[in-house]
Scaffold this active site. Sequence first.
Site, PDB file in Angstrom:
ATOM      1  N   VAL A  51       0.845  -1.195   0.000  1.00 39.44           N
ATOM      2  CA  VAL A  51       0.000   0.000   0.000  1.00 39.44           C
ATOM      3  C   VAL A  51       0.881   1.245   0.000  1.00 39.44           C
ATOM      4  CG1 VAL A  51      -1.860   1.204   1.207  1.00 39.44           C
ATOM      5  CG2 VAL A  51      -1.687  -1.274   1.405  1.00 39.44           C
ATOM      6  N   LYS A  52       0.419   2.224  -0.752  1.00 36.54           N
ATOM      7  CA  LYS A  52       1.134   3.518  -0.738  1.00 36.54           C
ATOM      8  C   LYS A  52       0.342   4.514   0.083  1.00 36.54           C
ATOM      9  CE  LYS A  52       1.921   6.189  -4.651  1.00 36.54           C
ATOM     10  NZ  LYS A  52       2.774   6.589  -5.783  1.00 36.54           N
ATOM     11  N   SER A  53       1.060   5.229   0.954  1.00 36.15           N
ATOM     12  CA  SER A  53       0.428   6.242   1.800  1.00 36.15           C
ATOM     13  C   SER A  53       1.259   7.515   1.699  1.00 36.15           C
ATOM     14  CB  SER A  53       0.427   5.753   3.264  1.00 36.15           C
ATOM     15  OG  SER A  53      -0.023   6.767   4.136  1.00 36.15           O
ATOM     16  N   ASP A 107       7.839   5.534  -2.832  1.00 30.94           N
ATOM     17  CA  ASP A 107       7.417   5.538  -4.233  1.00 30.94           C
ATOM     18  C   ASP A 107       7.348   7.015  -4.578  1.00 30.94           C
ATOM     19  OD1 ASP A 107       6.497   4.956  -6.710  1.00 30.94           O
ATOM     20  OD2 ASP A 107       4.445   4.489  -6.100  1.00 30.94           O
TER      21      ASP A 107
END
Length: 293
Positions: free
Chosen positions: A202-204, A251
Amino acid sequence: MADVDDIKDGKDFGLGTPQDKQGFIIKGNANYDWGLKNRMSRIFNPKSGRTVMLAFDHGYFQGPTRGLERIDLNILPLAEHADVLMCTRGILRSVIPPTVTKPIVMRASGGNSILRELENETVAVDIEDAIRMGVCAMAAQIYVGSDYEHKSIKNIIDLIDTGQRYGIPTLAVTGVGKDMARDARYFGLATRIAAEIGAHYVKSYYVEDGFDRICAACPVPIVIAGGKKLPELEALEMAYKAIDQGAAGVDMGRNIFQADDPVAMIQAVGKIVHEMVKPAEAFELYGDLKNAA
Ligand code: R5P
């Protein structure tokens, strides 16, 4: 169980007690099949368990933004210093030479632009085309709390279900709509929902208060987006704090490709992510590389 008027905020996140990785270096991935584990191991360095993903997919909704006017000129020189390239299939086919063997995380959602509702996305790549291009993962935005919450979550579910069939992981990107709070409560909710529906990572965004709780409550790896361009030292400090509090990598886009010296910046970020050098040391490296160029 729809007692939404009695939801209590999480209290004990077991900070200081890392989740048992069950013998595999990537959090929450021990029980996947070989193909999924292999692709995740190409994304996350099997020694450090971390990754520096270079994100340059922004054009899919915002066109030729600063630093991405010419992917061939702006981004290709950075590729050798990234662990992973994140882009759309259009850019992959038209600009990235197939001799570039870096793992690809493909932006697999689209159908929106900065001129209309950002949150109104659809799955934009057929799994067969993703496989044809040898991607390591597919990515789509999850817009929790927006008018398109259900649609964006369904996009991720579809990617996960088709990806599982072929051993291709899904990265759920927590998107923030124009009016959404960027705090630990919001990202904690969005990242956990993404993991619960089966996202492989997951990207946060990083938040100053409570980022360690977001990471602790998410059973799969979190990577951070860089967000708006910051002065280089501040961006390095943010990367350091995120890793220190449990992120498994970055990212990052604008804070690399809009830096004064993007080639130097991506190397400085890599030092932090994989070696946990202090931000001041990474900034010194950034300066040395920049002056030597
Ligand atoms: C945004 O929608 C894109 O997915 C970007 O890849 C992401 O925001 C990371 O880029 P940045 O570090 O510029 O925020």
